[in-house]
Write a protein that holds these residues in place. Structure first.
Motif, PDB file in Angstrom:
ATOM      1  N   THR A   5       0.844  -1.279  -0.024  1.00 49.32           N
ATOM      2  CA  THR A   5      -0.069  -0.092  -0.014  1.00 49.32           C
ATOM      3  C   THR A   5       0.798   1.469   0.026  1.00 49.32           C
ATOM      4  O   THR A   5       1.782   1.389   0.661  1.00 49.32           O
ATOM      5  CB  THR A   5      -0.977   0.021   1.191  1.00 49.32           C
ATOM      6  N   GLN A   6       0.551   2.053  -0.927  1.00 47.59           N
ATOM      7  CA  GLN A   6       1.157   3.494  -0.901  1.00 47.59           C
ATOM      8  C   GLN A   6       0.822   4.686  -0.160  1.00 47.59           C
ATOM      9  O   GLN A   6      -0.406   4.532   0.153  1.00 47.59           O
ATOM     10  CB  GLN A   6       1.192   3.884  -2.586  1.00 47.59           C
ATOM     11  N   PRO A   7       1.369   5.506   0.304  1.00 48.26           N
ATOM     12  CA  PRO A   7       0.922   6.457   1.088  1.00 48.26           C
ATOM     13  C   PRO A   7      -0.160   7.225   0.778  1.00 48.26           C
ATOM     14  O   PRO A   7      -1.073   7.538   1.620  1.00 48.26           O
ATOM     15  CB  PRO A   7       2.261   7.386   1.474  1.00 48.26           C
ATOM     16  N   VAL A  51      -3.874  -5.755  -3.871  1.00 50.34           N
ATOM     17  CA  VAL A  51      -3.029  -6.272  -3.274  1.00 50.34           C
ATOM     18  C   VAL A  51      -2.635  -7.573  -3.426  1.00 50.34           C
ATOM     19  O   VAL A  51      -1.588  -8.264  -2.791  1.00 50.34           O
ATOM     20  CB  VAL A  51      -2.361  -5.558  -1.748  1.00 50.34           C
ATOM     21  N   THR A  52      -3.471  -8.566  -3.816  1.00 51.08           N
ATOM     22  CA  THR A  52      -3.488  -9.663  -3.943  1.00 51.08           C
ATOM     23  C   THR A  52      -3.953 -10.194  -5.108  1.00 51.08           C
ATOM     24  O   THR A  52      -5.200 -11.131  -5.204  1.00 51.08           O
ATOM     25  CB  THR A  52      -3.822 -10.510  -2.811  1.00 51.08           C
ATOM     26  N   PRO A  53      -3.720  -9.522  -6.367  1.00 51.64           N
ATOM     27  CA  PRO A  53      -4.275 -10.114  -7.581  1.00 51.64           C
ATOM     28  C   PRO A  53      -4.203 -11.700  -7.744  1.00 51.64           C
ATOM     29  O   PRO A  53      -2.898 -12.144  -7.464  1.00 51.64           O
ATOM     30  CB  PRO A  53      -3.572  -9.398  -8.839  1.00 51.64           C
ATOM     31  N   TRP A 155      -7.190   1.214  -3.104  1.00 50.44           N
ATOM     32  CA  TRP A 155      -6.084   1.353  -3.555  1.00 50.44           C
ATOM     33  C   TRP A 155      -6.189   2.068  -4.766  1.00 50.44           C
ATOM     34  O   TRP A 155      -7.417   1.825  -5.644  1.00 50.44           O
ATOM     35  CB  TRP A 155      -5.303   0.021  -3.613  1.00 50.44           C
ATOM     36  N   THR A 156      -5.155   2.657  -5.308  1.00 47.98           N
ATOM     37  CA  THR A 156      -5.156   3.471  -6.714  1.00 47.98           C
ATOM     38  C   THR A 156      -4.323   2.473  -7.791  1.00 47.98           C
ATOM     39  O   THR A 156      -4.348   3.124  -8.915  1.00 47.98           O
ATOM     40  CB  THR A 156      -4.443   4.740  -6.728  1.00 47.98           C
ATOM     41  N   ASP A 157      -3.894   1.396  -7.367  1.00 44.17           N
ATOM     42  CA  ASP A 157      -3.048   0.369  -8.379  1.00 44.17           C
ATOM     43  C   ASP A 157      -3.373  -0.819  -7.978  1.00 44.17           C
ATOM     44  O   ASP A 157      -3.777  -1.308  -7.316  1.00 44.17           O
ATOM     45  CB  ASP A 157      -1.689   0.936  -7.975  1.00 44.17           C
ATOM     46  N   VAL A 158      -2.852  -1.646  -8.949  1.00 43.31           N
ATOM     47  CA  VAL A 158      -2.835  -3.151  -8.871  1.00 43.31           C
ATOM     48  C   VAL A 158      -1.564  -3.580  -8.503  1.00 43.31           C
ATOM     49  O   VAL A 158      -0.599  -3.458  -9.292  1.00 43.31           O
ATOM     50  CB  VAL A 158      -3.657  -3.963  -9.782  1.00 43.31           C
ATOM     51  N   ALA A 162       5.435  -7.510 -10.772  1.00 47.80           N
ATOM     52  CA  ALA A 162       6.230  -6.452 -11.450  1.00 47.80           C
ATOM     53  C   ALA A 162       6.025  -4.947 -11.081  1.00 47.80           C
ATOM     54  O   ALA A 162       6.945  -4.292 -11.088  1.00 47.80           O
ATOM     55  CB  ALA A 162       5.802  -6.766 -12.963  1.00 47.80           C
ATOM     56  N   ARG A 163       4.692  -4.665 -10.566  1.00 48.14           N
ATOM     57  CA  ARG A 163       4.506  -3.156 -10.008  1.00 48.14           C
ATOM     58  C   ARG A 163       5.357  -3.002  -8.757  1.00 48.14           C
ATOM     59  O   ARG A 163       5.849  -2.054  -8.570  1.00 48.14           O
ATOM     60  CB  ARG A 163       2.908  -3.008 -10.079  1.00 48.14           C
ATOM     61  N   VAL A 164       5.176  -4.199  -7.847  1.00 50.80           N
ATOM     62  CA  VAL A 164       5.709  -3.835  -6.609  1.00 50.80           C
ATOM     63  C   VAL A 164       7.416  -3.625  -6.834  1.00 50.80           C
ATOM     64  O   VAL A 164       8.175  -2.857  -6.212  1.00 50.80           O
ATOM     65  CB  VAL A 164       5.800  -5.047  -5.637  1.00 50.80           C
TER      66      VAL A 164
END
Length: 178
Positions: A5-7, A51-53, A155-158, A162-164
């Protein structure tokens, strides 16, 4: 959730990361004691949201069992297979590579008994078998709007592997209880 999770994500702004982190830090010592006492522990995760796709982080739970709860890699693998199967209606027919039983299994380039984190390296995955039949797993991209409503509201992203990796850069992964 605590790791990715991003700030600026709504979940972070609502204090969910701090709350989950405090809960994990306080519970990990007791879970270690429970494991050491021989109480069977199952694995399982919420899957299918930001956060868990699906197909991205299931093995991270096994790392947490090893890193935070004192399991050996073999014990963590058993928790995810044979122990989980014991709690299913047909558990006596599932979860082990034995005659008369049905099992899902994978083939890897390397041994998760030596390093449980190998399970998160998709390049090391050589084959997937469901109920003994080989299946092909397609690569897929994720659209946050198509994961779940929770993805949009928290969340604003998946957070795929790769993204992490992109967000983390060269920073090492922390144990969940840190």
């Amino acid at each position: 959730m605590m790791e990715f999770t991003q700030p600026h994500d709504p979940a972070a702004l609502r204090g969910r990361v701090e709350s989950s982190s405090a809960s994990t830090r306080s519970r990990a010592p007791n879970l270690r004691k429970i494991h050491k006492a021989g109480v069977p522990m199952m694995t399982g995760t919420d899957t299918g949201f930001a956060v868990t796709p699906y197909g991205e982080w299931h093995a991270r739970e096994l790392e947490i069992f090893v890193d935070d709860l004192g399991f050996t890699p073999a014990e963590a693998l058993r928790a995810a297979t044979a122990v989980n199967a014991r709690f299913l209606a047909d558990g006596d027919k599932l979860g082990a590579l034995e005659a008369g039983r049905t099992a899902d299994f994978i083939a890897l380039d390397g041994s998760p008994l030596k390093d449980i984190s190998i399970l998160l390296d998709k390049k090391r995955l050589k084959a997937v078998h469901l109920a003994g039949r080989k299946v092909e797993i397609e690569e897929r991209s994720y659209d946050p709007r198509q994961v779940t409503d929770a993805a949009l509201s928290n969340w604003t992203d998946v957070y795929t592997q790769a993204r992490v990796a992109e967000l983390r850069g060269n920073k090492p992964r922390k144990a969940a209880a840190e």
